[in-house]
Motif scaffolding. Structure first.
Motif, PDB file in Angstrom:
ATOM      1  N   ALA A  59     -11.448 -21.489 -28.523  1.00  0.00           N
ATOM      2  CA  ALA A  59     -10.995 -20.083 -29.002  1.00  0.00           C
ATOM      3  C   ALA A  59     -12.212 -19.183 -28.521  1.00  0.00           C
ATOM      4  N   PRO A  60     -12.005 -18.522 -27.508  1.00  0.00           N
ATOM      5  CA  PRO A  60     -13.265 -17.502 -26.977  1.00  0.00           C
ATOM      6  C   PRO A  60     -13.361 -16.386 -27.648  1.00  0.00           C
ATOM      7  N   GLY A  61     -12.359 -15.946 -28.688  1.00  0.00           N
ATOM      8  CA  GLY A  61     -12.218 -14.815 -29.462  1.00  0.00           C
ATOM      9  C   GLY A  61     -11.958 -13.600 -28.609  1.00  0.00           C
ATOM     10  N   ARG A  62     -12.114 -12.364 -29.038  1.00  0.00           N
ATOM     11  CA  ARG A  62     -11.809 -11.127 -28.293  1.00  0.00           C
ATOM     12  C   ARG A  62     -13.002 -10.826 -27.225  1.00  0.00           C
ATOM     13  N   ARG A  63     -12.791 -10.692 -26.176  1.00  0.00           N
ATOM     14  CA  ARG A  63     -13.942 -10.346 -25.052  1.00  0.00           C
ATOM     15  C   ARG A  63     -13.456  -9.103 -24.341  1.00  0.00           C
ATOM     16  N   ARG A  64     -14.814  -8.670 -24.043  1.00  0.00           N
ATOM     17  CA  ARG A  64     -14.734  -7.130 -23.249  1.00  0.00           C
ATOM     18  C   ARG A  64     -14.239  -7.457 -21.846  1.00  0.00           C
ATOM     19  N   ALA A  74      -7.484  -3.045 -21.910  1.00  0.00           N
ATOM     20  CA  ALA A  74      -8.001  -1.730 -21.955  1.00  0.00           C
ATOM     21  C   ALA A  74      -8.362  -1.896 -23.382  1.00  0.00           C
ATOM     22  N   ARG A  75      -7.565  -1.906 -24.346  1.00  0.00           N
ATOM     23  CA  ARG A  75      -7.914  -1.375 -25.723  1.00  0.00           C
ATOM     24  C   ARG A  75      -9.335  -2.372 -26.042  1.00  0.00           C
ATOM     25  N   VAL A 125     -14.386  -3.805 -28.125  1.00  0.00           N
ATOM     26  CA  VAL A 125     -15.118  -5.117 -28.331  1.00  0.00           C
ATOM     27  C   VAL A 125     -16.221  -5.414 -27.770  1.00  0.00           C
ATOM     28  N   ASP A 126     -17.251  -5.794 -28.478  1.00  0.00           N
ATOM     29  CA  ASP A 126     -18.627  -6.244 -28.004  1.00  0.00           C
ATOM     30  C   ASP A 126     -18.719  -7.403 -27.415  1.00  0.00           C
ATOM     31  N   GLY A 127     -17.588  -8.392 -27.604  1.00  0.00           N
ATOM     32  CA  GLY A 127     -17.724  -9.778 -26.891  1.00  0.00           C
ATOM     33  C   GLY A 127     -17.960 -10.018 -25.623  1.00  0.00           C
ATOM     34  N   ASP A 128     -19.311 -10.535 -25.382  1.00  0.00           N
ATOM     35  CA  ASP A 128     -19.595 -10.621 -23.745  1.00  0.00           C
ATOM     36  C   ASP A 128     -18.779 -11.783 -23.185  1.00  0.00           C
ATOM     37  N   PRO A 129     -18.177 -11.623 -22.008  1.00  0.00           N
ATOM     38  CA  PRO A 129     -17.060 -12.625 -21.307  1.00  0.00           C
ATOM     39  C   PRO A 129     -18.163 -14.041 -21.008  1.00  0.00           C
TER      40      PRO A 129
END
Length: 54
Positions: A2-7, A12-13, A18-22
């Motif tokens: 589960a990668p979580g929300r990533r930028r 676009a939103r 989100v600050d998550g680094d891919p």
């Protein structure tokens, strides 16, 4: 995994909020892909390897 929300540009939103680094999620995917054949199975983990309930 589960990668979580990533930028990313996919959402676009999320890219704006989100600050998550891919790269963090990608590193987690590579770590899992390189597990040995007798590695753990049947688990759900976050990008950092911590177990996730399901």
């Amino acid at each position: 995994m589960a990668p979580g929300r990533r930028r990313t540009e996919l959402n676009a939103r999320a890219a704006a909020t989100v600050d998550g680094d891919p790269a963090e999620a990608a590193a987690g995917a590579v770590r899992l892909a390189l597990l040995p054949a007798d590695g753990p199975t049947g688990t759900f983990v976050s990008w950092d390897g911590s177990p996730m309930p399901w």
